[in-house]
Write a protein that holds these residues in place. Structure first.
Motif, PDB file in Angstrom:
ATOM      1  N   ARG A 198       0.644  -1.882   4.632  1.00  0.00           N
ATOM      2  CA  ARG A 198      -0.519  -2.118   3.776  1.00  0.00           C
ATOM      3  C   ARG A 198      -1.786  -1.665   4.493  1.00  0.00           C
ATOM      4  NH1 ARG A 198       0.738  -7.213   1.976  1.00  0.00           N
ATOM      5  NH2 ARG A 198      -0.290  -8.220   3.738  1.00  0.00           N
ATOM      6  N   VAL A 199      -2.759  -1.200   3.693  1.00  0.00           N
ATOM      7  CA  VAL A 199      -4.041  -0.784   4.242  1.00  0.00           C
ATOM      8  C   VAL A 199      -5.165  -1.340   3.376  1.00  0.00           C
ATOM      9  CG1 VAL A 199      -3.892   1.430   2.998  1.00  0.00           C
ATOM     10  CG2 VAL A 199      -5.473   1.201   4.911  1.00  0.00           C
ATOM     11  N   GLY A 200      -6.224  -1.792   4.016  1.00  0.00           N
ATOM     12  CA  GLY A 200      -7.418  -2.246   3.313  1.00  0.00           C
ATOM     13  C   GLY A 200      -8.613  -1.474   3.819  1.00  0.00           C
ATOM     14  N   CYS A 201      -9.510  -1.089   2.935  1.00  0.00           N
ATOM     15  CA  CYS A 201     -10.721  -0.395   3.363  1.00  0.00           C
ATOM     16  C   CYS A 201     -11.842  -0.701   2.377  1.00  0.00           C
ATOM     17  CB  CYS A 201     -10.498   1.105   3.488  1.00  0.00           C
ATOM     18  SG  CYS A 201     -10.090   1.951   1.943  1.00  0.00           S
ATOM     19  N   ILE A 202     -13.073  -0.435   2.818  1.00  0.00           N
ATOM     20  CA  ILE A 202     -14.231  -0.810   2.014  1.00  0.00           C
ATOM     21  C   ILE A 202     -15.245   0.313   1.978  1.00  0.00           C
ATOM     22  CG2 ILE A 202     -15.528  -1.901   3.912  1.00  0.00           C
ATOM     23  CD1 ILE A 202     -16.183  -4.171   1.817  1.00  0.00           C
ATOM     24  N   LEU A 203     -15.911   0.447   0.839  1.00  0.00           N
ATOM     25  CA  LEU A 203     -17.027   1.372   0.670  1.00  0.00           C
ATOM     26  C   LEU A 203     -18.268   0.571   0.312  1.00  0.00           C
ATOM     27  CD1 LEU A 203     -14.357   2.666  -1.067  1.00  0.00           C
ATOM     28  CD2 LEU A 203     -15.863   4.654  -0.984  1.00  0.00           C
ATOM     29  N   ASN A 204     -19.417   1.007   0.783  1.00  0.00           N
ATOM     30  CA  ASN A 204     -20.670   0.432   0.314  1.00  0.00           C
ATOM     31  C   ASN A 204     -20.800   0.704  -1.175  1.00  0.00           C
ATOM     32  OD1 ASN A 204     -21.472  -0.403   2.879  1.00  0.00           O
ATOM     33  ND2 ASN A 204     -22.492   1.525   3.317  1.00  0.00           N
ATOM     34  N   GLY A 205     -21.331  -0.266  -1.921  1.00  0.00           N
ATOM     35  CA  GLY A 205     -21.567  -0.084  -3.338  1.00  0.00           C
ATOM     36  C   GLY A 205     -23.046  -0.002  -3.645  1.00  0.00           C
ATOM     37  N   GLY A 264      -3.172  -8.939   1.346  1.00  0.00           N
ATOM     38  CA  GLY A 264      -2.731  -8.139   0.219  1.00  0.00           C
ATOM     39  C   GLY A 264      -3.585  -8.346  -1.017  1.00  0.00           C
ATOM     40  N   GLN A 265      -3.014  -8.015  -2.162  1.00  0.00           N
ATOM     41  CA  GLN A 265      -3.768  -8.044  -3.415  1.00  0.00           C
ATOM     42  C   GLN A 265      -4.286  -9.439  -3.751  1.00  0.00           C
ATOM     43  OE1 GLN A 265      -1.525  -6.289  -6.596  1.00  0.00           O
ATOM     44  NE2 GLN A 265      -1.362  -4.303  -5.593  1.00  0.00           N
ATOM     45  N   GLN A 266      -3.615 -10.458  -3.249  1.00  0.00           N
ATOM     46  CA  GLN A 266      -4.057 -11.814  -3.549  1.00  0.00           C
ATOM     47  C   GLN A 266      -5.480 -12.050  -3.073  1.00  0.00           C
ATOM     48  OE1 GLN A 266      -2.444 -13.890  -5.442  1.00  0.00           O
ATOM     49  NE2 GLN A 266      -4.059 -15.443  -5.289  1.00  0.00           N
ATOM     50  N   ALA A 267      -5.869 -11.415  -1.969  1.00  0.00           N
ATOM     51  CA  ALA A 267      -7.232 -11.577  -1.463  1.00  0.00           C
ATOM     52  C   ALA A 267      -8.252 -11.065  -2.472  1.00  0.00           C
ATOM     53  CB  ALA A 267      -7.385 -10.847  -0.129  1.00  0.00           C
ATOM     54  N   LEU A 268      -7.965  -9.929  -3.100  1.00  0.00           N
ATOM     55  CA  LEU A 268      -8.895  -9.358  -4.087  1.00  0.00           C
ATOM     56  C   LEU A 268      -8.960 -10.237  -5.331  1.00  0.00           C
ATOM     57  CD1 LEU A 268      -8.192  -6.959  -2.142  1.00  0.00           C
ATOM     58  CD2 LEU A 268      -8.573  -5.447  -4.111  1.00  0.00           C
ATOM     59  N   LYS A 269      -7.807 -10.758  -5.756  1.00  0.00           N
ATOM     60  CA  LYS A 269      -7.780 -11.595  -6.947  1.00  0.00           C
ATOM     61  C   LYS A 269      -8.515 -12.917  -6.709  1.00  0.00           C
ATOM     62  CE  LYS A 269      -3.427  -9.513  -8.458  1.00  0.00           C
ATOM     63  NZ  LYS A 269      -1.967  -9.695  -8.649  1.00  0.00           N
ATOM     64  N   GLU A 270      -8.395 -13.456  -5.495  1.00  0.00           N
ATOM     65  CA  GLU A 270      -9.114 -14.692  -5.178  1.00  0.00           C
ATOM     66  C   GLU A 270     -10.617 -14.456  -5.133  1.00  0.00           C
ATOM     67  OE1 GLU A 270      -7.524 -16.251  -1.577  1.00  0.00           O
ATOM     68  OE2 GLU A 270      -5.600 -16.837  -2.480  1.00  0.00           O
ATOM     69  N   CYS A 283      -7.203  -2.195  -1.637  1.00  0.00           N
ATOM     70  CA  CYS A 283      -5.984  -2.727  -1.028  1.00  0.00           C
ATOM     71  C   CYS A 283      -4.834  -1.864  -1.538  1.00  0.00           C
ATOM     72  CB  CYS A 283      -5.761  -4.188  -1.403  1.00  0.00           C
ATOM     73  SG  CYS A 283      -4.242  -4.892  -0.701  1.00  0.00           S
ATOM     74  N   ALA A 284      -4.168  -1.163  -0.621  1.00  0.00           N
ATOM     75  CA  ALA A 284      -3.118  -0.228  -1.022  1.00  0.00           C
ATOM     76  C   ALA A 284      -1.834  -0.509  -0.256  1.00  0.00           C
ATOM     77  CB  ALA A 284      -3.577   1.210  -0.772  1.00  0.00           C
ATOM     78  N   ASP A 285      -0.703  -0.407  -0.968  1.00  0.00           N
ATOM     79  CA  ASP A 285       0.604  -0.549  -0.341  1.00  0.00           C
ATOM     80  C   ASP A 285       1.544   0.511  -0.899  1.00  0.00           C
ATOM     81  OD1 ASP A 285       1.447  -1.546  -2.842  1.00  0.00           O
ATOM     82  OD2 ASP A 285       1.103  -3.630  -2.239  1.00  0.00           O
ATOM     83  N   LEU A 286       2.845   0.302  -0.766  1.00  0.00           N
ATOM     84  CA  LEU A 286       3.807   1.324  -1.176  1.00  0.00           C
ATOM     85  C   LEU A 286       3.932   1.471  -2.682  1.00  0.00           C
ATOM     86  CD1 LEU A 286       6.623   0.431   1.385  1.00  0.00           C
ATOM     87  CD2 LEU A 286       5.058   2.383   1.488  1.00  0.00           C
ATOM     88  N   ASP A 287       3.468   0.478  -3.432  1.00  0.00           N
ATOM     89  CA  ASP A 287       3.700   0.482  -4.878  1.00  0.00           C
ATOM     90  C   ASP A 287       2.445   0.426  -5.727  1.00  0.00           C
ATOM     91  OD1 ASP A 287       6.671   0.362  -4.797  1.00  0.00           O
ATOM     92  OD2 ASP A 287       6.279  -1.546  -3.798  1.00  0.00           O
ATOM     93  N   SER A 288       1.285   0.158  -5.121  1.00  0.00           N
ATOM     94  CA  SER A 288       0.091  -0.004  -5.948  1.00  0.00           C
ATOM     95  C   SER A 288      -1.173   0.182  -5.122  1.00  0.00           C
ATOM     96  CB  SER A 288       0.076  -1.395  -6.602  1.00  0.00           C
ATOM     97  OG  SER A 288       0.062  -2.404  -5.604  1.00  0.00           O
ATOM     98  N   VAL A 289      -2.256   0.454  -5.852  1.00  0.00           N
ATOM     99  CA  VAL A 289      -3.595   0.552  -5.256  1.00  0.00           C
ATOM    100  C   VAL A 289      -4.529  -0.275  -6.130  1.00  0.00           C
ATOM    101  CG1 VAL A 289      -5.497   2.039  -4.556  1.00  0.00           C
ATOM    102  CG2 VAL A 289      -3.139   2.878  -4.393  1.00  0.00           C
ATOM    103  N   LEU A 290      -5.087  -1.330  -5.557  1.00  0.00           N
ATOM    104  CA  LEU A 290      -5.987  -2.211  -6.292  1.00  0.00           C
ATOM    105  C   LEU A 290      -7.397  -2.032  -5.754  1.00  0.00           C
ATOM    106  CD1 LEU A 290      -5.143  -4.184  -8.557  1.00  0.00           C
ATOM    107  CD2 LEU A 290      -5.461  -6.052  -6.926  1.00  0.00           C
ATOM    108  N   LEU A 291      -8.373  -2.014  -6.668  1.00  0.00           N
ATOM    109  CA  LEU A 291      -9.775  -1.814  -6.312  1.00  0.00           C
ATOM    110  C   LEU A 291     -10.604  -2.971  -6.868  1.00  0.00           C
ATOM    111  CD1 LEU A 291     -12.101   0.068  -5.244  1.00  0.00           C
ATOM    112  CD2 LEU A 291     -12.177   1.020  -7.570  1.00  0.00           C
ATOM    113  N   LEU A 292     -11.340  -3.646  -5.993  1.00  0.00           N
ATOM    114  CA  LEU A 292     -12.282  -4.687  -6.403  1.00  0.00           C
ATOM    115  C   LEU A 292     -13.693  -4.146  -6.231  1.00  0.00           C
ATOM    116  CD1 LEU A 292     -13.208  -7.599  -7.116  1.00  0.00           C
ATOM    117  CD2 LEU A 292     -12.975  -8.148  -4.680  1.00  0.00           C
ATOM    118  N   GLY A 293     -14.448  -4.122  -7.328  1.00  0.00           N
ATOM    119  CA  GLY A 293     -15.830  -3.673  -7.288  1.00  0.00           C
ATOM    120  C   GLY A 293     -16.788  -4.832  -7.505  1.00  0.00           C
TER     121      GLY A 293
END
Length: 269
Positions: free
Chosen positions: A75-82, A106-112, A130-140
């Motif tokens: 899993r990898v997590g990264c952030i961009l300035n908005g 994982g994705q639970q952190a973004l959902k929380e 938040c990206a893993d082998l099966d999905s890429v989730l983006l929280l803005g």
């Protein structure tokens, strides 16, 4: 700019059926005088044990990161300035802790976070991946509203304006981003293998070339701006991450984007 442990360009490609389903490129733009450390397990032995396995560069000013990988969880997590309303200075938290949470939880952190407006209000605007082998989730988060987007299979380009390539329902109302217009189709045209056993050049092929293009041109992916006060704001590092279906991981890093000879593979074992 006080808290900018973030990147300004991310390209992420998800192909769940491929031997290496997840490829990610991250370019960090920052004041060149802001101190940082190269990727390592900087958070081992600290007060958050969940962060101990994580590998990433460390911002010395605030202690966080712009990108973190979790080798054991693929899993990898990264952030961009908005863009948007900044957090109140007396309540502001560093956004550099958010990629650590994404990589560790994982994705639970973004959902929380999506369900915690009081927590979000302490951060300046951002886009958290938040990206893993099966999905890429983006929280803005723009300082007033938050949204989570499942990017789905394909090659995507993110900038400080958000998800800008390919055009879709989530970005049709946004002005065109020159960088995404110029580079998005080129990254998507040919997907590298990302083979963890290959050389850096063979693993990344055309992405390696694209990641080094431009500096002063409009829409350049690598930037450098000399400010009137003498400071320099520019691209300070480039990261390439590949997650293989068999659990292997490669993390390649360039600490001097103007010098292609500085690429090296980060130890992840």
């Amino acid at each position: 700019m006080a808290d900018s442990e973030a990147m300004c360009t991310v390209v992420v490609s998800l192909a769940p059926e491929a031997p290496v389903p997840l490829l990610l490129l991250g370019i960090r733009d920052e004041f060149t005088g802001r101190p940082w450390q190269r990727p390592a397990r900087h958070w081992a032995g600290q007060e958050t044990p969940e962060w101990a396995p994580l590998i990433g560069g460390r911002d010395e000013q605030a202690g966080g990161t712009w990108l973190a990988v979790h080798p054991e969880a693929s899993r990898v997590g990264c952030i961009l300035n908005g863009r948007g309303q900044a957090a109140p200075p007396d309540r502001r938290r560093s956004r550099g802790e958010l990629p650590l949470r994404a990589a560790a939880e994982g994705q639970q952190a973004l959902k929380e976070l999506l369900q915690a407006p009081d927590t979000l209000a302490r951060y300046d605007p951002f886009y958290l991946v938040c990206a893993d082998l099966d999905s890429v989730l983006l929280l803005g988060w723009d300082g007033s509203e938050a949204a989570v987007t499942d990017l789905g299979p394909g090659t995507h380009m993110l900038t400080n304006a958000g998800h800008m390539y390919p055009p879709g329902r989530d970005n049709l109302e946004k002005p065109a981003d020159e960088k995404a217009v110029r580079f998005g189709p080129r990254f998507a045209a040919r997907r590298p293998a990302g083979d963890p056993a290959a050389t850096i050049k063979d693993a990344w092929t055309n992405w390696l070339t694209l990641a080094g293009e431009g500096q002063d041109e409009a829409g350049a992916i690598i930037v450098r701006h000399e400010l009137p006060d003498g400071r320099v704001y520019g691209s300070t590092s480039v990261s390439l991450v590949a997650l293989a279906r068999d659990g292997r991981l490669r993390y390649d890093f360039q600490p001097a984007p103007a010098d292609p000879t500085t690429w090296y593979s980060v130890p992840v074992a």
